[in-house]
Design an enzyme around this catalytic site. Structure first.
Site, PDB file in Angstrom:
ATOM      1  N   ASP A 125     -52.947 -16.103 -25.887  1.00 38.81           N
ATOM      2  CA  ASP A 125     -54.748 -15.903 -25.385  1.00 38.81           C
ATOM      3  C   ASP A 125     -55.292 -16.950 -26.060  1.00 38.81           C
ATOM      4  O   ASP A 125     -56.365 -16.481 -26.390  1.00 38.81           O
ATOM      5  CB  ASP A 125     -54.336 -14.451 -26.433  1.00 38.81           C
ATOM      6  N   GLY A 147     -52.032 -11.976 -19.440  1.00 41.89           N
ATOM      7  CA  GLY A 147     -52.636 -11.544 -19.056  1.00 41.89           C
ATOM      8  C   GLY A 147     -53.692 -12.614 -18.866  1.00 41.89           C
ATOM      9  O   GLY A 147     -53.929 -13.057 -20.554  1.00 41.89           O
ATOM     10  N   HIS A 148     -54.095 -13.018 -17.988  1.00 40.17           N
ATOM     11  CA  HIS A 148     -54.619 -14.254 -18.073  1.00 40.17           C
ATOM     12  C   HIS A 148     -55.991 -13.909 -17.551  1.00 40.17           C
ATOM     13  O   HIS A 148     -56.647 -13.545 -16.629  1.00 40.17           O
ATOM     14  CB  HIS A 148     -54.645 -15.228 -17.368  1.00 40.17           C
ATOM     15  N   GLN A 194     -48.547 -16.737 -22.413  1.00 36.31           N
ATOM     16  CA  GLN A 194     -47.325 -17.434 -24.204  1.00 36.31           C
ATOM     17  C   GLN A 194     -47.865 -18.128 -24.479  1.00 36.31           C
ATOM     18  O   GLN A 194     -48.882 -18.632 -24.633  1.00 36.31           O
ATOM     19  CB  GLN A 194     -46.500 -16.157 -24.529  1.00 36.31           C
TER      20      GLN A 194
HETATM   21  P1  IMP Z   1     -42.745  -9.293 -24.938  1.00 37.49           P
HETATM   22  O1  IMP Z   1     -42.790 -10.693 -24.249  1.00 37.49           O
HETATM   23  O2  IMP Z   1     -43.613  -8.243 -23.626  1.00 37.49           O
HETATM   24  O3  IMP Z   1     -41.320  -8.849 -24.981  1.00 37.49           O
HETATM   25  O4  IMP Z   1     -43.374  -9.659 -26.264  1.00 37.49           O
HETATM   26  C1  IMP Z   1     -43.146 -10.019 -27.300  1.00 37.49           C
HETATM   27  C2  IMP Z   1     -44.041 -10.754 -28.470  1.00 37.49           C
HETATM   28  O5  IMP Z   1     -44.938 -11.450 -27.633  1.00 37.49           O
HETATM   29  C3  IMP Z   1     -44.568  -9.211 -28.877  1.00 37.49           C
HETATM   30  O6  IMP Z   1     -45.642  -9.951 -30.138  1.00 37.49           O
HETATM   31  C4  IMP Z   1     -46.396  -9.405 -27.585  1.00 37.49           C
HETATM   32  O7  IMP Z   1     -47.249  -9.194 -28.301  1.00 37.49           O
HETATM   33  C5  IMP Z   1     -46.199 -10.849 -27.145  1.00 37.49           C
HETATM   34  N1  IMP Z   1     -46.581 -11.236 -26.042  1.00 37.49           N
HETATM   35  C6  IMP Z   1     -45.416 -11.806 -24.889  1.00 37.49           C
HETATM   36  N2  IMP Z   1     -46.810 -11.709 -23.938  1.00 37.49           N
HETATM   37  C7  IMP Z   1     -48.061 -12.218 -24.606  1.00 37.49           C
HETATM   38  C8  IMP Z   1     -49.748 -12.099 -23.874  1.00 37.49           C
HETATM   39  O8  IMP Z   1     -49.796 -12.818 -22.987  1.00 37.49           O
HETATM   40  N3  IMP Z   1     -50.273 -12.909 -24.682  1.00 37.49           N
HETATM   41  C9  IMP Z   1     -50.192 -12.405 -26.352  1.00 37.49           C
HETATM   42  N4  IMP Z   1     -48.988 -11.935 -26.774  1.00 37.49           N
HETATM   43  C10 IMP Z   1     -48.101 -11.829 -25.867  1.00 37.49           C
HETATM   44 MG    MG Z   2     -53.321 -13.262 -22.534  1.00 36.63          MG
END
Ligand code: IMP
Ligand code: MG
Length: 331
Positions: free
Chosen positions: A13, A42-43, A177
């Site tokens: 983010d 989410g971009h 991420q």
């Molecule tokens: P997962 O990737 O869904 O397994 O989540 C693992 C951790 O990464 C959690 O803390 C999520 O909130 C965080 N996370 C995963 N994808 C994103 C992203 O695109 N933006 C921000 N946090 C993310």
């Molecule tokens: Mg994002």
């Protein structure tokens, strides 16, 4: 072949979508490749005045460029087809541009159900972790096995290395991420399950010799979504959350807010080999009127954005280019 890379320097983010979108608009890319993650990402992209949130589909489609979901990714077919429909109903052609690497992996309904049980990490519940778990346990499903992906499947080796115009290929590698969530470099276990750093690019079949620029994207304050305690008890963080609209693009969850950590930035810039760094959302701190960063155990306070900016630029001597951005759709 030339490859530029966009990576997140913090916890996701950071505004990678915006940077990618602008690079694609101004560059001569033949391909945009997403190299890690799934629909946990989410971009957010502002394109011709409209807001789009993509999860799987790389930003190349906005400018008619071949857009590849790379071997380092996991894909949920339902989510992907939903996204294709959404973009196409807004006039963005996707079908002819989208490619999926044969050796990307599939997020199944079972993976999503498994992920829904998570209470420890605070995942996005999109099946991301279980899909990678099964990939590494060697019981995963590869993209090439799904008949509904037939139209899209490519082999990365032929796409790049058997291409007679190899020398003309310019790839923008779009990371998801960020460093603080990276499986190896994040604060384990509060991490995601993929390689969010420049290292992940090379694993997608893009040779290290092709890499030209690594754009590290950061925000002038940090946000994190997940189960660990991140936000200090200071009302300024709630204010930043509201003014900066810091709610998840994928899950809508409120993001925890903190000052930017210089230690994290130094590490992520070095380990990613970032030579260009963009700091987003400087306009938000201007609006809130408080400027601060954490440096080791110290909180460094500043009287103005300019003061913070020049201090940060002096502290981070590595990158050739450091930009502070105050706009939603421009670097
Ligand atoms: P997962 O990737 O869904 O397994 O989540 C693992 C951790 O990464 C959690 O803390 C999520 O909130 C965080 N996370 C995963 N994808 C994103 C992203 O695109 N933006 C921000 N946090 C993310
Ligand atoms: Mg994002």
């Amino acid at each position: 072949m030339i490859a530029d890379v966009v990576v997140g320097l913090q916890f996701g983010d950071e505004g990678k979508g915006k940077v990618t979108h602008q690079l694609v608009r101004n560059g001569n890319y033949t391909h945009v490749v997403r190299f890690n993650g799934g629909c946990n990402a989410g971009h957010t992209i502002y394109h011709e005045g409209k807001k789009f949130v993509t999860h799987h589909i790389p930003a190349g489609v906005f400018y008619g460029i071949k857009s590849v979901i790379g071997p380092g990714c996991v894909v949920n077919p339902k989510q992907l087809f939903k996204e294709i429909k959404e973009l196409e109903s807004n006039g963005i052609e996707v079908h002819s541009l989208l490619k999926i690497a044969a050796n990307a992996h599939v997020i199944t309904d079972f993976h999503v159900a498994e992920d829904k049980k998570d209470v420890d990490i605070g995942t996005t519940k999109t099946g991301n972790g279980p899909a990678y778990r099964d990939k590494y346990a060697r019981k995963g499903v590869m993209a090439v096995e799904l008949p509904e992906f037939d139209d899209f499947i490519i082999d990365m080796y032929s796409e790049f290395h058997e291409n007679p115009d190899f020398d003309q290929i310019e790839v923008l590698c779009e990371g998801a991420q960020g460093f603080g969530l990276d499986i190896d470099w994040g604060e384990y276990p509060f991490v995601t399950s993929s390689h969010c750093t420049t290292a992940g690019v090379v694993a997608n079949g893009i040779p290290h010799t092709a890499i030209r620029d690594v754009w590290g994207v950061a925000k002038v304050y940090e946000t994190y979504v997940g189960a660990k305690d991140f936000e200090d008890p200071d009302p300024v963080f709630a204010q930043i959350r509201e003014v900066g609209a810091e709610f998840g693009a994928t899950t809508g969850r409120p993001r925890q807010v903190s000052w930017m950590s210089m230690d994290l930035l130094r590490r992520s810039i070095k380990i990613n080999g970032a030579n260009k760094v963009v700091f987003n959302k400087a306009d938000i701190l201007d609006e809130v009127g408080t400027w601060c960063v954490y440096d080791g155990m110290d909180a460094q306070n500043f009287d103005s954005a300019d003061e913070m900016e020049s201090w940060v630029i002096t502290e981070l001597s590595d990158p050739d280019v450091i930009v502070f951005s105050r706009s939603k759709d421009e670097i």
